[in-house]
Design a protein around this motif. Sequence first.
Motif: not given
Length: 123
Positions: A109-121
Amino acid sequence: QVQLVESGGGLVQAGGSLRLSCAASGRTFSTYTMAWFRQAAGKEREFVAGITRSGDTYYTDSVQGRFTISRNNAKNAVYLQMNTLKPEDTAVYYCAADRGEGGSRLATLYDDWGQGTQVTVSS
Protein backbone atom coordinates in the motif's frame (compact mmCIF):
# COMPACT_ATOMS: atom_id res chain seq x y z
CA GLN A 1 6.06 10.67 -7.24
CA VAL A 2 8.10 11.21 -4.08
CA GLN A 3 11.85 10.64 -4.07
CA LEU A 4 13.21 9.24 -0.83
CA VAL A 5 16.85 8.98 0.24
CA GLU A 6 17.86 7.14 3.40
CA SER A 7 21.02 7.64 5.41
CA GLY A 8 22.48 6.76 8.79
CA GLY A 9 22.94 3.02 8.53
CA GLY A 10 26.10 1.27 9.63
CA LEU A 11 27.69 -1.32 11.87
CA VAL A 12 26.97 -1.21 15.60
CA GLN A 13 27.42 -3.56 18.53
CA ALA A 14 24.44 -5.12 20.25
CA GLY A 15 22.96 -2.70 22.75
CA GLY A 16 24.04 0.30 20.73
CA SER A 17 22.03 2.95 18.90
CA LEU A 18 21.64 4.33 15.40
CA ARG A 19 19.51 7.07 13.93
CA LEU A 20 18.25 6.66 10.40
CA SER A 21 17.15 9.63 8.33
CA CYS A 22 15.02 9.82 5.21
CA ALA A 23 14.95 12.94 3.06
CA ALA A 24 11.91 13.38 0.84
CA SER A 25 11.24 15.52 -2.20
CA GLY A 26 7.96 17.24 -2.93
CA ARG A 27 5.83 20.03 -1.54
CA THR A 28 3.14 17.80 -0.05
CA PHE A 29 5.31 15.74 2.28
CA SER A 30 3.21 16.73 5.29
CA THR A 31 0.19 14.94 3.81
CA TYR A 32 1.87 11.55 3.55
CA THR A 33 2.00 8.70 5.98
CA MET A 34 5.65 7.71 6.27
CA ALA A 35 7.05 4.40 7.38
CA TRP A 36 10.17 2.34 7.82
CA PHE A 37 10.38 -1.24 6.62
CA ARG A 38 13.27 -3.65 6.77
CA GLN A 39 14.39 -6.72 4.90
CA ALA A 40 16.86 -9.21 6.30
CA ALA A 41 18.80 -11.53 4.01
CA GLY A 42 16.58 -14.33 2.77
CA LYS A 43 13.46 -12.89 4.37
CA GLU A 44 10.48 -10.87 3.24
CA ARG A 45 10.26 -7.15 3.75
CA GLU A 46 8.54 -6.32 7.04
CA PHE A 47 6.97 -3.26 8.57
CA VAL A 48 8.91 -1.58 11.38
CA ALA A 49 7.29 1.75 12.23
CA GLY A 50 4.93 4.31 10.76
CA ILE A 51 3.85 7.90 11.39
CA THR A 52 0.69 9.42 9.97
CA ARG A 53 0.17 12.93 8.65
CA SER A 54 -1.24 13.87 12.05
CA GLY A 55 1.79 12.50 13.88
CA ASP A 56 0.29 9.28 15.23
CA THR A 57 2.89 6.54 15.47
CA TYR A 58 2.64 2.76 15.32
CA TYR A 59 5.23 -0.01 15.59
CA THR A 60 5.72 -3.67 15.08
CA ASP A 61 5.84 -5.50 18.40
CA SER A 62 9.50 -6.48 18.19
CA VAL A 63 10.70 -2.85 18.20
CA GLN A 64 8.09 -1.28 20.48
CA GLY A 65 9.88 0.58 23.26
CA ARG A 66 13.25 0.46 21.50
CA PHE A 67 12.62 2.38 18.25
CA THR A 68 11.07 5.81 17.80
CA ILE A 69 9.81 7.22 14.52
CA SER A 70 9.47 10.97 14.08
CA ARG A 71 9.07 13.50 11.30
CA ASN A 72 9.99 17.10 10.58
CA ASN A 73 7.66 18.46 7.93
CA ALA A 74 9.62 21.70 7.62
CA LYS A 75 12.63 19.66 6.53
CA ASN A 76 10.70 17.02 4.55
CA ALA A 77 12.33 14.37 6.70
CA VAL A 78 11.45 11.31 8.73
CA TYR A 79 13.68 9.64 11.27
CA LEU A 80 14.03 6.31 13.04
CA GLN A 81 15.87 6.36 16.35
CA MET A 82 16.93 2.82 17.14
CA ASN A 83 18.09 1.99 20.66
CA THR A 84 19.10 -1.24 22.37
CA LEU A 85 19.82 -2.80 19.02
CA LYS A 86 19.89 -6.57 18.69
CA PRO A 87 21.54 -8.81 16.09
CA GLU A 88 18.08 -9.70 14.79
CA ASP A 89 17.60 -6.04 13.82
CA THR A 90 20.22 -6.54 11.10
CA ALA A 91 18.62 -5.72 7.75
CA VAL A 92 18.37 -3.23 4.96
CA TYR A 93 16.05 -0.47 6.18
CA TYR A 94 13.75 1.27 3.71
CA CYS A 95 11.82 4.50 3.97
CA ALA A 96 8.39 4.50 2.33
CA ALA A 97 5.64 7.01 1.61
CA ASP A 98 1.89 6.41 1.43
CA ARG A 99 0.06 9.13 -0.46
CA GLY A 100 -3.30 7.61 0.38
CA GLU A 101 -5.28 7.21 3.58
CA GLY A 102 -2.26 6.03 5.55
CA GLY A 103 -1.84 3.98 8.70
CA SER A 104 -1.08 0.72 6.94
CA ARG A 105 1.53 -1.91 7.76
CA LEU A 106 1.31 -3.47 4.29
CA ALA A 107 4.23 -2.75 1.99
CA THR A 108 1.97 -3.08 -1.05
CA LEU A 109 0.00 0.00 0.00
CA TYR A 110 3.04 2.28 0.00
CA ASP A 111 3.62 4.27 -3.16
CA ASP A 112 7.22 5.36 -3.03
CA TRP A 113 10.40 3.79 -1.68
CA GLY A 114 13.97 4.75 -1.01
CA GLN A 115 16.97 2.69 -2.01
CA GLY A 116 17.60 1.39 1.51
CA THR A 117 20.39 1.65 4.05
CA GLN A 118 22.17 -1.29 5.65
CA VAL A 119 22.06 -1.76 9.41
CA THR A 120 24.29 -4.46 10.87
CA VAL A 121 24.25 -5.30 14.56
CA SER A 122 27.09 -7.48 15.82
CA SER A 123 26.76 -9.72 18.85
